[in-house]
Design a protein around this motif. Structure first.
Motif, short mmCIF file in Angstrom:
data_model
loop_
_atom_site.label_atom_id
_atom_site.label_comp_id
_atom_site.label_asym_id
_atom_site.label_seq_id
_atom_site.Cartn_x
_atom_site.Cartn_y
_atom_site.Cartn_z
N VAL A 1 13.83 -6.73 7.40
CA VAL A 1 13.57 -5.61 8.32
C VAL A 1 12.35 -5.90 9.19
O VAL A 1 12.35 -5.65 10.40
CB VAL A 1 13.38 -4.30 7.54
CG1 VAL A 1 12.83 -3.20 8.44
CG2 VAL A 1 14.70 -3.84 6.93
N ALA A 2 11.31 -6.46 8.58
CA ALA A 2 10.10 -6.79 9.35
C ALA A 2 10.40 -7.84 10.41
O ALA A 2 9.93 -7.74 11.55
CB ALA A 2 9.01 -7.28 8.40
N ILE B 1 12.42 -4.99 -3.65
CA ILE B 1 12.59 -4.62 -2.23
C ILE B 1 12.21 -5.75 -1.28
O ILE B 1 12.42 -5.62 -0.07
CB ILE B 1 11.76 -3.37 -1.90
CG1 ILE B 1 10.26 -3.67 -2.01
CG2 ILE B 1 12.16 -2.20 -2.79
CD1 ILE B 1 9.39 -2.52 -1.54
N ALA B 2 11.64 -6.83 -1.79
CA ALA B 2 11.15 -7.91 -0.93
C ALA B 2 12.19 -8.47 0.03
O ALA B 2 11.91 -8.64 1.22
CB ALA B 2 10.55 -9.03 -1.79
N ASN C 1 5.75 -10.34 -3.97
CA ASN C 1 6.19 -10.86 -5.27
C ASN C 1 7.64 -11.34 -5.23
O ASN C 1 8.42 -11.11 -6.15
CB ASN C 1 6.02 -9.79 -6.37
CG ASN C 1 6.10 -10.37 -7.77
OD1 ASN C 1 5.61 -11.48 -8.02
ND2 ASN C 1 6.70 -9.65 -8.70
N LEU C 2 8.00 -11.99 -4.14
CA LEU C 2 9.35 -12.53 -4.02
C LEU C 2 9.58 -13.62 -5.05
O LEU C 2 8.72 -14.46 -5.30
CB LEU C 2 9.55 -13.10 -2.61
CG LEU C 2 10.94 -13.65 -2.28
CD1 LEU C 2 11.96 -12.51 -2.25
CD2 LEU C 2 10.92 -14.38 -0.94
N PHE D 1 0.82 -1.20 0.00
CA PHE D 1 0.00 0.00 0.00
C PHE D 1 0.87 1.26 0.00
O PHE D 1 0.47 2.29 -0.56
CB PHE D 1 -0.92 0.01 1.22
CG PHE D 1 -2.01 -1.01 1.18
CD1 PHE D 1 -3.13 -0.85 0.38
CD2 PHE D 1 -1.91 -2.17 1.94
CE1 PHE D 1 -4.12 -1.81 0.34
CE2 PHE D 1 -2.90 -3.13 1.90
CZ PHE D 1 -4.01 -2.95 1.10
N GLY D 2 2.03 1.18 0.63
CA GLY D 2 2.88 2.36 0.73
C GLY D 2 3.72 2.62 -0.50
O GLY D 2 3.93 3.77 -0.88
N VAL D 3 4.22 1.57 -1.15
CA VAL D 3 5.12 1.75 -2.30
C VAL D 3 4.44 1.55 -3.63
O VAL D 3 5.02 1.86 -4.68
CB VAL D 3 6.32 0.79 -2.19
CG1 VAL D 3 7.07 1.01 -0.89
CG2 VAL D 3 5.90 -0.66 -2.31
N GLY D 4 3.21 1.04 -3.62
CA GLY D 4 2.49 0.83 -4.86
C GLY D 4 2.48 -0.64 -5.26
O GLY D 4 3.25 -1.45 -4.75
N PRO D 5 1.61 -0.98 -6.21
CA PRO D 5 1.43 -2.39 -6.58
C PRO D 5 2.36 -2.89 -7.68
O PRO D 5 2.15 -3.99 -8.19
CB PRO D 5 -0.03 -2.41 -7.05
CG PRO D 5 -0.22 -1.07 -7.66
CD PRO D 5 0.63 -0.11 -6.87
#
Length: 218
Positions: A54-55, A47-48, A118-119, A35-39
């Motif tokens: 990080v999560a 970035i996955a 989408n890893l 939602f923050g970076v777009g679909p």
């Protein structure tokens, strides 16, 4: 040692800062990132690896302040210091209990949530292996930070500030393992470095944690 481990597992679950909270936080972060970076699938795929690591790192922070706090409040920590079990062993058991209730569930769930970012399919095994190797280091480092701040009022923020810089090497090499796996490259070097960080943490930090606890209990 077994009795202490089982006791810590029960306390971690009853305190509400273990399994459920860490997994919920991890899931929320992974769900919110698109939602923050777009679909865009290409951007999410790029970035996955970093986002997943990080999560997981931030989720492991949530329950660090509880590692020694409950025992310090009820006096059990002082009894541990005078028991036949060395404080180094107690610190190692505390780290193991934290990993079982936080790091292990994150390791199991992370590959299942990779599809939300989408890893690449080739990276799933690398993600699982990197978390399996790296999350124990997060727990041991976090135990050292918890020992430093035990007994301090509102020590949770200070604990995060102390621990996060120590987490950076694990984060860098853990994400690099997944990134190389996604790109089809050889990930042996960052994986060995990640394993080395974990080995060094297990070899040194239980002794450092015990030394800090002895100072704080005086």
């Amino acid at each position: 040692m077994k009795a202490l481990l089982l006791r810590d597992l029960r306390l971690a679950i009853r305190a509400g800062g273990g399994l459920g909270l860490g997994l919920a936080f991890f899931l929320i972060v992974i769900v919110l990132v698109p939602f923050g970076v777009g679909p865009e699938r290409e951007l999410l795929s790029a970035i996955a690896p970093g986002v997943l690591w990080v999560a997981a790192l931030l989720a492991s922070l949530l329950s660090l302040d509880r590692i020694f706090a409950l025992d310090f409040e009820d006096g059990a920590l002082a009894l541990l210091a005078t028991s036949p079990l060395p404080l180094e062993g107690a610190a190692l058991i505390k780290a193991a209990a934290h990993w079982i209730t936080t790091g292990l569930p994150l390791t199991i769930v992370a590959p299942l949530l990779g599809f939300l970012l989408n890893l690449e399919t080739t990276a799933y095994s690398f993600l699982w292996i990197s978390l399996l190797i790296g999350t124990p280091a997060l727990s041991v480092i976090g135990t050292f930070g918890a020992a430093l701040t035990v007994g301090l009022k509102r020590g949770g923020l200070l604990l995060s500030l102390l621990v996060l810089p120590l987490y950076v090497p694990t984060l860098i090499f853990g994400a690099e393992v997944v990134r190389r796996g996604a790109d089809g490259l050889n990930a042996t070097t960052p994986m060995l470095l990640l394993a080395g960080i974990t080995a060094v943490a297990f070899a040194l930090l239980p002794f450092a944690s015990a030394a800090v606890l002895r100072v704080n209990l005086r």
